[in-house]
Design an enzyme around this catalytic site. Structure first.
Site, mmCIF file in Angstrom:
data_model
loop_
_atom_site.group_PDB
_atom_site.id
_atom_site.type_symbol
_atom_site.label_atom_id
_atom_site.label_comp_id
_atom_site.label_asym_id
_atom_site.label_seq_id
_atom_site.Cartn_x
_atom_site.Cartn_y
_atom_site.Cartn_z
ATOM 1 N N GLU A 117 0.868 -1.169 0.000
ATOM 2 C CA GLU A 117 0.000 0.000 0.000
ATOM 3 C C GLU A 117 0.908 1.222 0.000
ATOM 4 O O GLU A 117 1.961 1.211 0.639
ATOM 5 C CB GLU A 117 -0.899 0.065 1.243
ATOM 6 C CG GLU A 117 -1.979 -0.980 1.301
ATOM 7 C CD GLU A 117 -1.571 -2.212 2.081
ATOM 8 O OE1 GLU A 117 -2.325 -3.198 2.058
ATOM 9 O OE2 GLU A 117 -0.488 -2.195 2.718
ATOM 10 N N TYR A 129 7.435 2.260 -7.973
ATOM 11 C CA TYR A 129 6.770 0.957 -8.015
ATOM 12 C C TYR A 129 6.288 0.632 -9.425
ATOM 13 O O TYR A 129 6.460 -0.493 -9.898
ATOM 14 C CB TYR A 129 5.609 0.913 -7.016
ATOM 15 C CG TYR A 129 6.057 1.066 -5.574
ATOM 16 C CD1 TYR A 129 7.181 0.408 -5.087
ATOM 17 C CD2 TYR A 129 5.351 1.883 -4.693
ATOM 18 C CE1 TYR A 129 7.593 0.563 -3.775
ATOM 19 C CE2 TYR A 129 5.749 2.030 -3.375
ATOM 20 C CZ TYR A 129 6.870 1.371 -2.924
ATOM 21 O OH TYR A 129 7.278 1.519 -1.623
#
Length: 162
Positions: A117, A129
């Protein structure tokens, strides 16, 4: 003990290494955490991570801890719980090296995916990411504390085996 990864940091002229963290690293981890987050983890949360199932890796620049990653292994999934880089070492590839190291370790240990998260407002982390192959798979409304209430989390996943 896992091997140590090494990379040369051209901007600082120092060797960047990744190594497993020990409880003795906790004071420096807490210092980095407090510099990096508006709502840092407590010492107790970190202490709980030095248990079976967790993996903690530190990035050292010239021997000094400048970042860390904390993951937990649940069945065949790796959950990235925390990745933080000291503000003065950002932009040198520390976060990328930590992320690539934890992915390589997950593959070596036959895990199937990495899940994390990240705050919607953390555009630098989201970009990292995505660049490393993570895809958004959902959102968690009000997941993070924020100065003006709560902030949503972007849930991202990287499949390790096609």
């Amino acid at each position: 003990m896992q091997k140590t990864d090494k990379v040369y940091s051209p901007t600082q002229g120092l060797e960047l290494t990744i190594r497993p963290l020990q409880a003795e690293d906790l004071p420096k981890m807490l210092d980095i955490e407090r510099q990096g987050y508006s709502h840092p983890w407590t010492e107790g949360v970190f202490r709980d991570c030095f248990k079976s199932g967790y993996r903690l890796w530190g990035a050292c620049l010239g021997g000094s801890l400048v970042g860390y990653a904390v993951v937990v292994y649940v069945l065949d999934e790796v959950q990235l719980l925390n990745l933080c880089v000291q503000p003065g070492a950002r932009g040198d590839g520390v976060g990328k090296l930590l992320l690539r190291h934890l992915i390589a370790e997950a593959i070596r240990e036959s895990m199937n995916q990495v899940v994390l998260e990240v705050r919607l407002t953390n555009t630098v982390a989201c970009k990292l990411y995505r660049h490393e192959g993570f895809e958004e798979i959902g959102r968690r409304p009000g997941y993070y504390p924020a100065p003006s209430g709560r902030e949503d989390a972007r849930v991202m996943s990287l499949l390790l085996h096609a």
